[in-house]
Design a protein around this motif. Structure first.
Motif, PDB file in Angstrom:
ATOM      1  N   ARG A 247       1.393   6.845  -6.907  1.00  0.00           N
ATOM      2  CA  ARG A 247       0.436   7.914  -7.324  1.00  0.00           C
ATOM      3  C   ARG A 247       0.719   9.236  -6.963  1.00  0.00           C
ATOM      4  O   ARG A 247       0.453  10.118  -7.828  1.00  0.00           O
ATOM      5  CB  ARG A 247      -0.957   7.354  -6.506  1.00  0.00           C
ATOM      6  CG  ARG A 247      -1.708   6.267  -7.340  1.00  0.00           C
ATOM      7  CD  ARG A 247      -2.602   5.518  -6.409  1.00  0.00           C
ATOM      8  NE  ARG A 247      -3.291   4.350  -7.497  1.00  0.00           N
ATOM      9  CZ  ARG A 247      -2.556   3.266  -7.801  1.00  0.00           C
ATOM     10  NH1 ARG A 247      -1.286   3.039  -7.317  1.00  0.00           N
ATOM     11  NH2 ARG A 247      -3.189   2.386  -8.443  1.00  0.00           N
ATOM     12  N   GLN A 248       1.497   9.425  -6.117  1.00  0.00           N
ATOM     13  CA  GLN A 248       1.880  10.818  -5.793  1.00  0.00           C
ATOM     14  C   GLN A 248       2.908  11.200  -6.678  1.00  0.00           C
ATOM     15  O   GLN A 248       2.518  12.384  -7.152  1.00  0.00           O
ATOM     16  CB  GLN A 248       2.606  10.727  -4.487  1.00  0.00           C
ATOM     17  CG  GLN A 248       1.605  10.487  -3.014  1.00  0.00           C
ATOM     18  CD  GLN A 248       2.425  10.252  -1.847  1.00  0.00           C
ATOM     19  OE1 GLN A 248       3.773  10.679  -1.845  1.00  0.00           O
ATOM     20  NE2 GLN A 248       1.735   9.861  -0.879  1.00  0.00           N
TER      21      GLN A 248
ATOM     22  N   ARG B  66       2.237   1.740  -3.510  1.00  0.00           N
ATOM     23  CA  ARG B  66       1.107   1.926  -4.392  1.00  0.00           C
ATOM     24  C   ARG B  66       0.718   3.674  -4.004  1.00  0.00           C
ATOM     25  O   ARG B  66       0.645   4.459  -5.103  1.00  0.00           O
ATOM     26  CB  ARG B  66      -0.174   1.388  -4.017  1.00  0.00           C
ATOM     27  CG  ARG B  66      -1.285   1.569  -5.163  1.00  0.00           C
ATOM     28  CD  ARG B  66      -2.311   0.496  -4.968  1.00  0.00           C
ATOM     29  NE  ARG B  66      -2.005  -0.553  -5.839  1.00  0.00           N
ATOM     30  CZ  ARG B  66      -2.452  -1.671  -5.659  1.00  0.00           C
ATOM     31  NH1 ARG B  66      -3.648  -2.031  -5.079  1.00  0.00           N
ATOM     32  NH2 ARG B  66      -1.915  -2.822  -6.251  1.00  0.00           N
ATOM     33  N   GLU B  67       0.849   4.000  -3.023  1.00  0.00           N
ATOM     34  CA  GLU B  67       0.523   5.467  -2.577  1.00  0.00           C
ATOM     35  C   GLU B  67       1.735   6.204  -3.110  1.00  0.00           C
ATOM     36  O   GLU B  67       1.488   7.557  -3.765  1.00  0.00           O
ATOM     37  CB  GLU B  67       0.454   5.807  -1.257  1.00  0.00           C
ATOM     38  CG  GLU B  67       0.017   7.241  -0.692  1.00  0.00           C
ATOM     39  CD  GLU B  67      -1.088   7.634  -1.454  1.00  0.00           C
ATOM     40  OE1 GLU B  67      -1.331   8.755  -1.568  1.00  0.00           O
ATOM     41  OE2 GLU B  67      -2.112   7.022  -1.811  1.00  0.00           O
TER      42      GLU B  67
ATOM     43  N   GLU C 209       0.721  -1.118   0.057  1.00  0.00           N
ATOM     44  CA  GLU C 209      -0.089  -0.003   0.003  1.00  0.00           C
ATOM     45  C   GLU C 209       0.866   1.207   0.056  1.00  0.00           C
ATOM     46  O   GLU C 209       0.569   2.189  -0.784  1.00  0.00           O
ATOM     47  CB  GLU C 209      -0.891  -0.112   1.323  1.00  0.00           C
ATOM     48  CG  GLU C 209      -2.150  -0.999   1.093  1.00  0.00           C
ATOM     49  CD  GLU C 209      -2.823  -0.670  -0.196  1.00  0.00           C
ATOM     50  OE1 GLU C 209      -3.452   0.407  -0.406  1.00  0.00           O
ATOM     51  OE2 GLU C 209      -3.025  -1.772  -0.961  1.00  0.00           O
ATOM     52  N   GLN C 210       1.917   1.289   1.051  1.00  0.00           N
ATOM     53  CA  GLN C 210       2.870   2.307   0.673  1.00  0.00           C
ATOM     54  C   GLN C 210       3.533   2.704  -0.716  1.00  0.00           C
ATOM     55  O   GLN C 210       3.533   3.517  -1.231  1.00  0.00           O
ATOM     56  CB  GLN C 210       3.931   2.080   1.914  1.00  0.00           C
ATOM     57  CG  GLN C 210       3.490   2.157   3.145  1.00  0.00           C
ATOM     58  CD  GLN C 210       4.652   1.944   4.170  1.00  0.00           C
ATOM     59  OE1 GLN C 210       5.236   1.010   4.025  1.00  0.00           O
ATOM     60  NE2 GLN C 210       4.880   2.658   5.260  1.00  0.00           N
TER      61      GLN C 210
END
Length: 422
Positions: A257-258, A253-254, A250-251
């Motif tokens: 996206r950033q 993936r975030e 999840e980290q």
């Protein structure tokens, strides 16, 4: 900030001997490498050959820069080769302590504003080394020092590449490819990295443009402390390497996206594009993505920015016919006898075959290669200015595939594109 205005491609008489020596060195190094490899294969004897990074380092900073860009392209080179090239990102051999002292003394003849400067660099690249320093009040700062004598060497390399492009354009099938202009545009942008004053301006502009993008941090330049050949910046503590292994899914993936949000803003809204987002310039600080080194930054013209946005939107939505129309409108030359119906059909098939694929399924490099091949076979000459947004995405794509192969590389751009093109 780099502009897209190309420099003269003439070779000064005084440079010809230097160019000849560089050509000879390049031929000697690569020739001996190939000869050693061939001999080892024929004799089946073990042999310790120079590594790829050593060869590029011997050839000089221009070739080191090329190796840095290639290091993210596992679809072009093997993973082993890419891993070798990653050593070029910020672990290039630093300049000697004597060279650093000489550069600083030239920049600050009356003595610098620093109470103390670290002996060893915090990072070292092909053009400069970065040192931690402290001001008299104890404030830590980052001091980027340009390597002495690097300017003439890089200009000579690009004169050589320009001469090679002129020769290549005389070959059958390549006379319509604007290789000379392409080399001139790229060399103008890369050589701007020598100007640390322009890099300070680019850092300030990127900070303003990306202020609304959460979790992307760019160090603030300190122009009042900087001089010619020396750039002083905010020191950001606690930086760690930009590697996926230390993060959860999840980290990762975030973070992807950033970064994509920031890049798409650069490409489609501001037009100020960072073309060098390789792992040596991307770090993590807590939950922030830290983007360092704004030397290779290019300002796109409004026309190029809009046309690239139109093409990317149509590609992302799978509208091949409209994507082909954008290519034709942006082309520098379309021959009168071009089979436009066949070209549109080929582009439509290419775009539809890659529509809605994730990062792990879509490779921009092969896609761009196929698109350029379709243009070449149709005699359509693409405008060289489009190499910069493409270069930015190609360098970034390697990191994205390493962090999150499931991200919708194309789909993530659609909200920004619809805002720009509405």
């Amino acid at each position: 900030m780099a502009s897209t205005t190309p420099p003269s491609d003439s070779v000064p008489r005084s440079s010809r001997l230097v160019i000849a020596l560089r050509v000879g060195a390049w031929a000697a190094i690569t020739g001996s490498h190939l000869l050693a490899t061939t001999r080892r294969r024929l004799t089946r004897r073990p042999h310790h050959e120079p590594s790829l990074t050593v060869l590029l380092t011997r050839l000089g900073p221009t070739f080191v820069k090329g190796g840095q860009l290639l290091s993210t392209r596992t679809d072009v080179l093997s993973e082993r080769r890419c891993e070798q090239l990653r050593h070029l990102h910020d672990r290039v051999a630093p300049m000697s302590a004597h060279a650093a002292r000489t550069a600083l003394a030239l920049a600050y003849p009356g003595g610098g504003p620093f109470a103390r400067i670290a002996d060893e660099p915090a990072g070292s690249g092909s053009i400069a080394s970065v040192y931690q320093a402290w001001l008299p009040d104890g404030t830590p700062v980052a001091v980027k020092v340009r390597r002495p004598g690097i300017g003439p060497q890089m200009r000579t390399d690009f004169e050589l590449l320009g001469a090679g492009a002129r020769l290549a354009q005389r070959l059958p099938g390549l006379h319509r490819v604007p290789m000379r202009r392409l080399v001139r545009h790229v060399s103008a942008a890369v050589l701007q990295q020598l100007d640390l004053t322009q890099e300070a301006t680019a850092l300030a502009a990127l900070r303003r443009n990306l202020a609304g993008v959460s979790s992307i941090r760019i160090p603030a330049p300190l122009p009042e402390l900087s001089r010619d050949g020396v750039l002083v910046m905010e020191w950001i503590p606690g930086l760690r390497r930009f590697r996926p292994g230390d993060l959860t899914r999840e980290q990762r993936r975030e973070i992807v996206r950033q970064v994509l949000q920031g890049v798409y803003r650069m490409l489609f809204i501001d037009g100020l594009v960072h073309c060098d987002m390789h792992p040596g310039n991307l770090y993590l600080s807590d939950t922030d993505v830290v983007l360092l080194d704004a030397g290779f930054v290019v300002q796109l013209t409004p026309q190029v920015r809009r046309l690239f946005a139109e093409f990317f939107l149509n590609m992302s939505l799978g509208r091949g016919e409209k994507a082909a129309d954008v290519v034709l409108r942006s082309a520098e030359q379309v021959p009168a006898d071009c089979d436009l119906a066949a070209f549109r059909s080929d582009v439509r098939e290419l775009v539809e075959s890659t529509h809605r694929r994730t990062a792990g399924q879509f490779r921009l490099g092969p896609f761009a290669t196929r698109l350029f091949d379709l243009q070449r076979r149709s005699g359509i000459v693409a405008a060289p200015e489009f190499v910069f947004p493409l270069m930015s995405l190609l360098v970034l794509e390697g990191m994205i595939n390493e962090f999150d192969v499931d991200v919708d590389f194309q789909g993530e751009a659609i909200p920004t594109l619809l805002t720009v093109l509405r």
